[in-house]
Design an enzyme around this catalytic site. Structure first.
Site, PDB file in Angstrom:
ATOM      1  N   HIS A  30     -12.829  32.720  94.490  1.00 40.12           N
ATOM      2  CA  HIS A  30     -12.408  31.224  94.065  1.00 40.12           C
ATOM      3  C   HIS A  30     -10.938  31.182  93.888  1.00 40.12           C
ATOM      4  CE1 HIS A  30     -16.602  30.723  92.229  1.00 40.12           C
ATOM      5  NE2 HIS A  30     -16.665  30.481  93.385  1.00 40.12           N
ATOM      6  N   ASP A  60      -8.856  29.848  91.953  1.00 42.54           N
ATOM      7  CA  ASP A  60      -8.145  30.122  90.756  1.00 42.54           C
ATOM      8  C   ASP A  60      -7.651  31.456  90.711  1.00 42.54           C
ATOM      9  OD1 ASP A  60     -10.942  30.445  90.212  1.00 42.54           O
ATOM     10  OD2 ASP A  60     -10.318  30.405  87.887  1.00 42.54           O
TER      11      ASP A  60
END
Length: 306
Positions: free
Chosen positions: A65, A67
């Site tokens: 992901h 982030d």
């Protein structure tokens, strides 16, 4: 050893928290630093810390992901400009090599060092004389790993006082005895170093988890850890929401710490819905289940075994 939290937020940066990245500083043990995840602007956070990119040895990515990985190409590029020339090994799920190589190729980035990619499966992924690292699957929207870093037991300390009491003065001989060697003294005595070395010092265990909902595989990864770093995206009464979003609550993390008999729990990956005051409430909530809990803030430093 110490953990430096470079980013402690979930999903997107906020005024109080950057997105996820954690440095494990082992400058005394092996003169290197390991990085766990590398969210956007991690290199900016490093500039505000004592971390030096030239000391970076390994990067462990928990999952793909954004982030947790969007800061990686920039950090790798900057390391070249800052004199980094030693090889870096990047561990992570399938796709991490393609992501990094494509980003560097399309941006025309040339590195001054070699990258080794290790796209992992559950099990032992690294071991040397000092440390081993075990990975296992967690449960998230994409494949997500937890890492268990185990320091090997260290040799006990040399009992210098006992040696001096027997008329053996400090000097080069002490190093030989510390190495467990048998030494003949000038007066003819034969001294076995093994008789002057204390009990082995137990190595530390650090468990660092990626994003996950409550899942059975967590227990073995966390068992008897000196420090467990666990996400706490939501407060305790939002267990249903946490499950739907494949994340954990403060109480779920605290219950795991208690069940796994860890020494200290550090909460991170905090949703932007919780400002600094609300984060204090999250900590109080977790402490109601597991007292030795801390909540990480950006640039917080925790000594291992503190």
């Amino acid at each position: 050893m110490e953990l430096v939290f470079l980013g402690t937020g979930a999903g997107v940066p906020s005024r109080g928290r950057n997105v996820t990245s954690i440095a494990l500083s082992m400058l005394n043990e092996r003169k290197t630093i390991w990085l766990f995840d590398c969210g956007e602007a991690t290199q900016h956070q490093i500039m505000r810390s004592q971390i030096k990119l030239s000391k970076l040895e390994k990067i462990f990515i928990t999952h793909m992901h954004g982030d947790h990985i969007f800061g990686l190409p920039g950090l790798l590029s900057s390391r070249s400009f800052q004199g980094g020339d030693s090889t870096i090994t990047i561990y992570g799920p399938a796709g991490i090599a393609e992501y990094v190589e494509t980003s560097l190729r399309l941006s025309g980035t040339r590195l001054t060092y070699k990258i080794i990619f290790n796209e992992i499966e559950p099990g032992l992924i690294f071991e040397d004389k000092m440390f081993s690292v075990i990975a296992d699957d967690l449960e998230h929207g994409v494949r997500s790993f937890g890492y268990r870093i185990v320091e090997k037991d260290k040799q006990g300390a040399l009992n210098a006082e006992k040696l001096k009491a027997e008329g053996i003065e400090a000097g080069p001989i002490f190093q030989k005895l510390k190495n467990g060697e048998v030494v003949e003294l000038e007066d003819g005595r034969v001294v076995d170093g093994k008789n002057y070395i204390g009990e082995p010092q137990k190595g530390k265990i650090i468990s660092i988890f990626g994003d996950t909902k409550e899942t059975a595989s967590e227990l073995e990864l966390a068992l008897n850890a000196d420090i467990l770093v666990h996400e706490a995206t939501f407060e305790g009464d939002k267990g249903k929401m946490a499950g739907e979003y494949m994340h954990s609550t403060t109480l779920q993390a605290a219950n795991l710490a208690k069940k796994a008999n860890v020494k200290k729990l550090i909460l991170t990956h905090i949703s932007s819905r919780y400002d600094r005051d609300a984060s204090k409430a999250l900590l109080i909530e977790a402490k109601s289940v597991f007292e030795n809990t801390e909540i990480a803030y950006d640039l917080a430093v925790f000594e291992i075994g503190e």
